[in-house]
Design a protein around this motif. Structure first.
Motif, PDB file in Angstrom:
ATOM      1  N   MET A 118       0.825  -1.209   0.000  1.00  0.00           N
ATOM      2  CA  MET A 118       0.000   0.000   0.000  1.00  0.00           C
ATOM      3  C   MET A 118       0.860   1.260   0.000  1.00  0.00           C
ATOM      4  O   MET A 118       0.546   2.240  -0.690  1.00  0.00           O
ATOM      5  CB  MET A 118      -0.945  -0.012   1.204  1.00  0.00           C
ATOM      6  CG  MET A 118      -2.080  -1.027   1.078  1.00  0.00           C
ATOM      7  SD  MET A 118      -3.277  -0.949   2.438  1.00  0.00           S
ATOM      8  CE  MET A 118      -2.391  -1.876   3.710  1.00  0.00           C
ATOM      9  N   PHE A 122       0.580   2.170  -3.931  1.00  0.00           N
ATOM     10  CA  PHE A 122      -0.555   3.102  -3.923  1.00  0.00           C
ATOM     11  C   PHE A 122      -0.121   4.527  -3.625  1.00  0.00           C
ATOM     12  O   PHE A 122      -0.421   5.454  -4.392  1.00  0.00           O
ATOM     13  CB  PHE A 122      -1.592   2.622  -2.907  1.00  0.00           C
ATOM     14  CG  PHE A 122      -2.880   3.403  -2.932  1.00  0.00           C
ATOM     15  CD1 PHE A 122      -3.587   3.594  -4.117  1.00  0.00           C
ATOM     16  CD2 PHE A 122      -3.400   3.940  -1.764  1.00  0.00           C
ATOM     17  CE1 PHE A 122      -4.777   4.310  -4.145  1.00  0.00           C
ATOM     18  CE2 PHE A 122      -4.590   4.655  -1.774  1.00  0.00           C
ATOM     19  CZ  PHE A 122      -5.281   4.842  -2.964  1.00  0.00           C
ATOM     20  N   CYS A 123       0.609   4.726  -2.528  1.00  0.00           N
ATOM     21  CA  CYS A 123       0.945   6.085  -2.112  1.00  0.00           C
ATOM     22  C   CYS A 123       2.133   6.660  -2.887  1.00  0.00           C
ATOM     23  O   CYS A 123       2.040   7.735  -3.486  1.00  0.00           O
ATOM     24  CB  CYS A 123       1.204   6.110  -0.606  1.00  0.00           C
ATOM     25  SG  CYS A 123      -0.222   5.600   0.382  1.00  0.00           S
ATOM     26  N   ALA A 202     -11.433   5.390  -4.804  1.00  0.00           N
ATOM     27  CA  ALA A 202     -10.135   5.416  -4.128  1.00  0.00           C
ATOM     28  C   ALA A 202     -10.217   4.783  -2.743  1.00  0.00           C
ATOM     29  O   ALA A 202      -9.246   4.174  -2.272  1.00  0.00           O
ATOM     30  CB  ALA A 202      -9.625   6.851  -4.025  1.00  0.00           C
ATOM     31  N   VAL A 203     -11.356   4.916  -2.076  1.00  0.00           N
ATOM     32  CA  VAL A 203     -11.524   4.305  -0.757  1.00  0.00           C
ATOM     33  C   VAL A 203     -11.313   2.794  -0.825  1.00  0.00           C
ATOM     34  O   VAL A 203     -10.780   2.181   0.104  1.00  0.00           O
ATOM     35  CB  VAL A 203     -12.927   4.621  -0.203  1.00  0.00           C
ATOM     36  CG1 VAL A 203     -13.209   3.822   1.064  1.00  0.00           C
ATOM     37  CG2 VAL A 203     -13.069   6.117   0.087  1.00  0.00           C
ATOM     38  N   VAL A 205      -9.541   0.976  -3.202  1.00  0.00           N
ATOM     39  CA  VAL A 205      -8.328   0.440  -3.824  1.00  0.00           C
ATOM     40  C   VAL A 205      -7.398  -0.239  -2.820  1.00  0.00           C
ATOM     41  O   VAL A 205      -6.906  -1.349  -3.087  1.00  0.00           O
ATOM     42  CB  VAL A 205      -7.601   1.537  -4.620  1.00  0.00           C
ATOM     43  CG1 VAL A 205      -6.227   1.046  -5.100  1.00  0.00           C
ATOM     44  CG2 VAL A 205      -8.436   1.953  -5.831  1.00  0.00           C
ATOM     45  N   PRO A 206      -7.103   0.347  -1.642  1.00  0.00           N
ATOM     46  CA  PRO A 206      -6.250  -0.382  -0.692  1.00  0.00           C
ATOM     47  C   PRO A 206      -6.846  -1.719  -0.254  1.00  0.00           C
ATOM     48  O   PRO A 206      -6.104  -2.679  -0.008  1.00  0.00           O
ATOM     49  CB  PRO A 206      -6.135   0.592   0.496  1.00  0.00           C
ATOM     50  CG  PRO A 206      -6.363   1.943  -0.099  1.00  0.00           C
ATOM     51  CD  PRO A 206      -7.394   1.718  -1.159  1.00  0.00           C
ATOM     52  N   CYS A 229      -6.365   4.226   5.195  1.00  0.00           N
ATOM     53  CA  CYS A 229      -5.529   4.755   4.111  1.00  0.00           C
ATOM     54  C   CYS A 229      -6.396   5.234   2.952  1.00  0.00           C
ATOM     55  O   CYS A 229      -6.206   6.336   2.433  1.00  0.00           O
ATOM     56  CB  CYS A 229      -4.555   3.672   3.644  1.00  0.00           C
ATOM     57  SG  CYS A 229      -3.567   4.119   2.200  1.00  0.00           S
ATOM     58  N   GLY A 230      -7.361   4.405   2.544  1.00  0.00           N
ATOM     59  CA  GLY A 230      -8.230   4.768   1.427  1.00  0.00           C
ATOM     60  C   GLY A 230      -9.069   5.994   1.720  1.00  0.00           C
ATOM     61  O   GLY A 230      -9.234   6.875   0.856  1.00  0.00           O
ATOM     62  N   ALA A 234      -8.842   9.485  -0.214  1.00  0.00           N
ATOM     63  CA  ALA A 234     -10.036   9.998  -0.890  1.00  0.00           C
ATOM     64  C   ALA A 234     -10.404  11.394  -0.402  1.00  0.00           C
ATOM     65  O   ALA A 234     -10.724  12.283  -1.204  1.00  0.00           O
ATOM     66  CB  ALA A 234     -11.202   9.033  -0.662  1.00  0.00           C
ATOM     67  N   GLY A 257      -2.486   9.576   2.524  1.00  0.00           N
ATOM     68  CA  GLY A 257      -2.708   8.135   2.633  1.00  0.00           C
ATOM     69  C   GLY A 257      -1.569   7.437   3.333  1.00  0.00           C
ATOM     70  O   GLY A 257      -1.784   6.601   4.233  1.00  0.00           O
TER      71      GLY A 257
END
Length: 562
Positions: A118, A122-123, A202-203, A205-206, A229-230, A234, A257
């Protein structure tokens, strides 16, 4: 001069659209069903598009081939120039032995590989998307995950899933400003609207990343940190797009995030079992790659051979461990400096706009097509900025010019099949666009009337799946979305933004991104495997976006439209 017809087959828009879909159908069938190599699928679909353009759309064969040639040139510059240079920087860190240090450093962030996925994919990937785009996040984060012990397939899958929602606003709001330019709608309102659509996905995706990395066990054990995180990501996207500017959305969201995720997990330092299938990186059986001493497979799919740098596990001299992070800090710094207004103006002076020789195209409305102009951004191109970062990396890691040149040449050689795939794919995209096949598909979908609100994200999704770029998808379909909205009595801002928002979910099945991910981790030739893994997630999240946009077109959620 060639003018695009919208319904060249028996004067029927439906029949014309069915024919226009054949190249895309060919691409997906060859890649996902017949399981051919990616470059075979790309050139097979290109052959179908060229025949259709000449035989049905009546585009002169010479201009058809010129359009394909322009797409191939665009594939080489800036796309291959970008991801080839990014992988070259990675190769220098492997050569000097610093990548193993980087792996251990990221492992100290958390001893949980799911958290690492993540943070990095992601970040950090969102930060790279905000600054660079054009495949850079996928190329960089896949090799970083690989060094942490992810298998090549899982590293590529995680990077592809993560490189979705940041695409609507990166690099630096370019998709939104492009959408504003082709639609005439205010960029501020378009950014605000996209900022009320993309964060909803986006909420999630993690949470999807947890499922990809560790299945139900991962979701059961870490859903709270992933959700935190999501939500932080978001909310940052929403707040930045609605109260600041879309250009900063991904940068703010990346830090928000990562900060919240690390804050929530800071006490979770106990070792956890490796996700199923991970551990020492697997050999990429079909591509012949072998694990390097640092735990990373060769980025282009050929064996690494003996260690190129210090022995495995070698510890850098005291005070030198920071050099492992230097290449990636340098990348972020170079791209950040390139956006300083004075520097940006200087870089833009190197942009050369050229009328593509022999290509004279009018749109169906009779206006000159922007495809006739090709822009060479020699200085501002992401690949050029990555080259600057690479030169700094050479100096910091003490790689001689001769050795760096050898590594670059070896990288390009090993990427030859990936390069061929991207060339075929972009030639296909430009051919379909110049001949009018894309416009025919779009106008046919716009005929759905008020139901088009539900289909609007699908059009953006198709555009990104084909071109690999949310910016390109917006330039293809932005004006069409506005025209369809006006005919159906819908809000133009809503549907135009839906094009950008839906397009983000096409990133994970874009053959361009699939090729970059496969090449980065030594899985060249297995793009079809990645496509089948990604397709279900892409369609599922797209369905959610379609439902959201459809509800925003009704009184139930119309309050979300600025």
């Amino acid at each position: 001069m060639y003018q695009q017809p919208l319904q060249p087959v028996a004067g029927s828009l439906a029949l014309s659209a069915a024919c226009a879909a054949l190249p895309l159908l060919t691409l997906f069938l060859l890649l996902g069903v017949a399981r051919t190599r990616a470059w075979v699928a790309a050139f097979g679909a290109l052959a179908v598009a060229v025949v259709l353009a000449w035989a049905l759309w009546r585009m002169p064969l010479a201009q058809t081939l010129l359009a394909a040639g322009q797409g191939a040139t665009f594939a080489l510059f800036p796309l291959v120039w970008t991801f080839g240079t990014a992988i070259w920087i990675y190769r220098m860190t492997v050569h000097t032995g610093h990548f193993d240090t980087l792996r251990r450093g990221f492992a100290r962030i958390s001893d949980d590989r799911r958290v690492q996925a993540m943070v990095i994919a992601f970040c950090f990937g969102s930060l790279l998307e905000a600054l660079a785009g054009q495949g850079t996040p996928v190329a960089v984060t896949t090799v970083m995950l690989l060094a942490l012990g992810f298998t090549p397939v899982r590293a590529a899958t995680v990077a592809l899933v993560a490189n979705t929602v940041p695409a609507a606003f990166g690099p630096l709001g370019l998709p939104i400003t492009t959408l504003s330019g082709v639609t005439g709608l205010p960029a501020t309102e378009l950014g605000m609207m996209a900022g009320r659509q993309v964060p909803v996905v986006a909420v999630l995706v993690p949470l999807v990343l947890l499922l990809v990395v560790d299945g139900r066990r991962g979701l059961r054990e870490l859903w709270r940190p992933a959700l935190a995180c999501g939500v932080a990501f978001a909310l940052a996207q929403f707040a930045t797009t609605n109260f600041l500017t879309a250009a900063l959305a991904d940068i703010v969201a990346a830090f928000a995030g990562a900060g919240v995720l690390l804050l929530v997990t800071r006490r979770a330092r106990r070792p956890v079992p490796a996700p199923a299938g991970d551990g020492p990186p697997e050999r990429a059986a079909s591509s012949g790659s072998a694990a390097s001493p640092s735990g990373a497979a060769g980025p282009a799919g050929s064996p690494q051979g003996p260690p190129e740098g210090p022995p495995e596990g070698a510890t850098p001299p005291p005070g030198r461990a920071w050099l492992a992070y230097a290449p990636y800090v340098t990348i972020v710094a170079v791209f950040a400096v390139s956006q300083v207004p004075a520097v940006k103006r200087l870089l833009d002076t190197g942009t050369l706009a050229v009328s593509w020789p022999g290509l004279h195209v009018l749109t169906a409305a009779g206006a000159p097509s922007p495809l006739s102009t090709f822009r060479f951004a020699w200085l501002a191109a992401p690949g050029s900025l990555l080259l600057v970062a690479g030169l700094v990396t050479m100096a910091l890691l003490r790689v001689s010019p001769r050795e760096a040149g050898r590594l670059y040449g070896r990288t390009l050689y090993e990427l030859r099949w990936a390069v061929l795939t991207v060339v075929g794919l972009l030639a296909l995209s430009f051919t379909m666009n110049a001949s009018g096949q894309i416009a025919t598909l779009g106008v046919w979908m716009a005929g759905a009337g008020t139901l088009f609100a539900v289909l609007a994200p699908v059009l953006g999704w198709l555009g990104v799946a084909l071109t690999g770029s949310d910016t390109s998808s917006n330039s293809l379909f932005g004006a069409l979305q506005v025209a369809a909205a006006q005919r159906a009595g819908l809000d133009p801002v809503l549907l135009a933004a839906a094009n950008a928002s839906g397009g983000t979910l096409g990133k994970m099945i874009s053959l361009q991104n699939l090729t970059i991910a496969a090449a980065a981790v030594g899985l060249t030739g297995r793009e079809g495997d990645l496509f089948r893994r990604m397709f279900g997630w892409s369609v599922l999240l797209l369905a959610l976006m379609c439902l959201l946009v459809g509800l925003q077109a009704t009184p139930l959620l119309s309050w979300m439209v600025p």
